[in-house]
Design an enzyme around this catalytic site. Structure first.
Site: not given
Ligand code: TEU
Length: 561
Positions: A21, A23, A25, A29, A200, A260
């Site tokens: 951080d 600043n 808060d 950031d 993601d 992912e």
């Molecule tokens: O995670 C995808 C996901 O499948 C996760 O939700 C997983 O099943 C869970 O975290 C296991 O504990 C991604 C991101 O990494 C996560 O932070 C997000 O919450 C999710 O997508 C939704 O965008």
């Protein structure tokens, strides 16, 4: 396999809210990240992945995006981000952003317009469906534990789909207009000079042609939504969308992407990360998934060090000759790696943390460190469920109670698995609030910061931090880079419990031995030793003619004849 610029990289994930951080808060950031670029450069990492920094209501800590082309004022300004892009480049590092396009925020203008007119063009950006006999369209349970359908306000019997939180409506990738908007946005960021993306929850964009019920798998009468991923129509759409995404964005930019991707059939690995794959790389989640249960965290079993090794090794064998996995022991969704993979009582011990680090950093693939991993940060203590921030943890706590666990047992379960464990502020120094902020941290720091912090570890040659530095510089050492980056992988002594032993071979023959146990081990040597390249312990290895004794938790890299 064709060589690419990113294959020799070492990744590092920043979860901005808890990184640094600038600043006062209480929230990390982008200027705070800029302050730590020298630290990251000295560590040797060169591919920085930032978890979301876009404007967001933070219902899921930034994974609910309300403007894809902006920077949330809590994290800074677009000028700050542009400075981060140029400052990373100046240091020979590259920046990756998080591409979250399975869903957006319910506060995104697209969804607001869709709610105002579900039958209009923006209604086609989402999945709106009629209910079935007064119930939602199908019986799927989302990833955070609740049903995936929420009613559209003011519209009797109309629902929208969200596989995650209700504030994260799923985007309808079957609509070409939506896909075009996404490609435009991705190209806009790549043109700005970022090197690529971590992508993601991406397998979820392929939805089946019809939403049908699956057999209920918990007392709530719902079924895990991930059943839909196996539907042939969902798989076919996923392949179609990912090919199009790659060809319209990543490929023309020569971008690096890491997907992912959970649970890939080894037969599908080439489609994801082969030379013509959708992504450059994907995370190896074999160990992450080990012991987890579809019933929830309460039914999960912790992996042993041997389980961890076996998971890594089978992924390594599957990926060899196909592509490059990204190896992780933790991220912002998981318990701290040391707390999860080391046996009880050893999670805080530097020598055990180093033994684990040696394995994850020396496997074939790209290592991705998560902030604080390099310091040996561990899980945080939880005194009550009211301390929990994370939406997923709240859902899992409810699942514990529904399964009949008592409140204190439920707390113990979620304390181990909670995503909050990874989200405590980074421990920079022994100063107040671990040097993370001059204000009040948005989440309390882990009290271990007094002894476990970056400042103290920088000064201690035997620290976990300095061991990570050694591992990273070994990967980059011109003498060993060819072998450690592009060399092959072959396990040995797999019959030995608690031992991770493998060859990395190219122009050199390197034998990696890591004792993931508290017992000394006598090991036969497969040939004469030319040099001890790395040793995690101060005591020299006890080398005999044809054998060696590996001390408890000792990690060694030997160059062999
Ligand atoms: O995670 C995808 C996901 O499948 C996760 O939700 C997983 O099943 C869970 O975290 C296991 O504990 C991604 C991101 O990494 C996560 O932070 C997000 O919450 C999710 O997508 C939704 O965008």
């Amino acid at each position: 396999m064709q060589r690419q610029w990113w294959q020799a990289s070492v990744g590092y994930q920043i979860w901005p809210k808890s990184f640094n951080d600038s600043n006062g808060d209480g929230m990390g950031d982008i200027p705070g990240i800029l302050e730590k670029l020298d630290y990251l450069q000295q560590l040797g990492v060169d591919l920085l992945w930032l978890s979301p920094i876009y404007p967001s209501p933070l219902a899921d800590e930034g994974y609910d995006i309300s403007d894809y082309c902006g920077v949330d004022p809590r994290f800074g300004t677009m000028a700050d981000l542009e400075r981060l892009i140029s400052e990373t480049k100046r240091r020979g590092m590259r920046l990756l952003l998080d591409l979250v396009v399975n869903h957006c925020s319910d506060e995104h203008p697209w969804f607001q317009k869709a709610l105002a007119d579900p039958e209009g063009p923006y209604g086609q950006y989402f999945y709106f469906r009629r209910g079935k006999n007064g119930a939602p369209p199908c019986n799927w349970r989302g990833y955070f534990g609740a049903g995936v359908w929420s009613p559209v306000p003011g519209r009797a019997d109309l629902y929208y789909l969200h596989l995650f939180h209700e504030k994260q409506p799923d985007l309808n990738w079957s609509n070409p207009a939506l896909r075009r908007e996404i490609y435009q946005m991705v190209n806009w960021w790549l043109d700005k000079g970022i090197a690529g993306f971590r992508v993601d929850a991406i397998v979820n964009i392929g939805k089946p042609d019809s939403f049908r019920d699956y057999p209920a798998d918990r007392p709530d009468g719902l079924a895990d939504c991930c059943n839909m991923l196996a539907e042939p129509s969902a798989k076919a759409h996923l392949a179609e969308y990912l090919t199009e995404l790659r060809d319209n964005t990543f490929r023309p930019h020569g971008a690096f992407t890491v997907g992912e991707v959970f649970d890939t059939d080894p037969a599908e690995l080439a489609a994801f990360i082969g030379p013509d794959g959708y992504f450059s790389s994907m995370f190896d989640f074999a160990a992450t998934c080990c012991g987890k249960s579809p019933k929830g965290w309460w039914a999960a079993r912790r992996p042993s060090p041997t389980d961890y090794r076996d998971c890594c090794f089978s992924s390594q064998k599957a990926a060899q000759g196909v592509g490059f996995l990204s190896n992780v022991i933790e991220n912002h969704d998981e318990p701290r790696g040391a707390s999860h993979y080391l046996p009880l009582g050893f999670e805080e011990q530097p020598r055990a943390q180093k033994a684990l680090a040696a394995v994850t950093l020396l496997l074939r693939g790209l290592p991705f460190l998560y902030q604080g991993q390099e310091l040996g940060m561990t899980n945080k203590p939880f005194a009550s469920i009211h301390e929990v921030d994370d939406v997923n943890t709240k859902g899992e706590y409810a699942a514990c109670l529904a399964a009949g666990l008592r409140a204190d047992d439920a707390l113990e379960v979620i304390a181990h698995y909670s995503r909050d464990n990874a989200r405590t502020p980074v421990q920079w120094s022994a100063q107040a609030n671990a040097g993370f902020t001059a204000g009040t941290p948005w989440m309390p720091v882990n009290l271990r910061y007094r002894s476990v912090n970056a400042e103290a570890q920088q000064a201690d040659p035997a620290s976990v931090l300095n061991f990570y530095k050694k591992l990273i510089s070994l990967r980059k050492d011109p003498a060993y880079k060819e072998t450690l980056v592009w060399g092959d992988f072959e396990p040995l002594y797999t019959e030995r419990e608690g031992l991770a032993a493998f060859w990395r071979r190219a122009d050199k023959k390197l034998l990696v031995l890591s004792n993931l146990s508290d017992e000394a081990m006598l090991l036969p040597l497969p040939g004469p030793v030319r040099a001890v390249v790395l040793n995690s312990r101060q005591l020299p290895p006890e080398l005999e003619q044809q054998a060696l004794i590996l001390a408890p938790w000792q990690a060694l890299v030997l160059e062999m004849e």
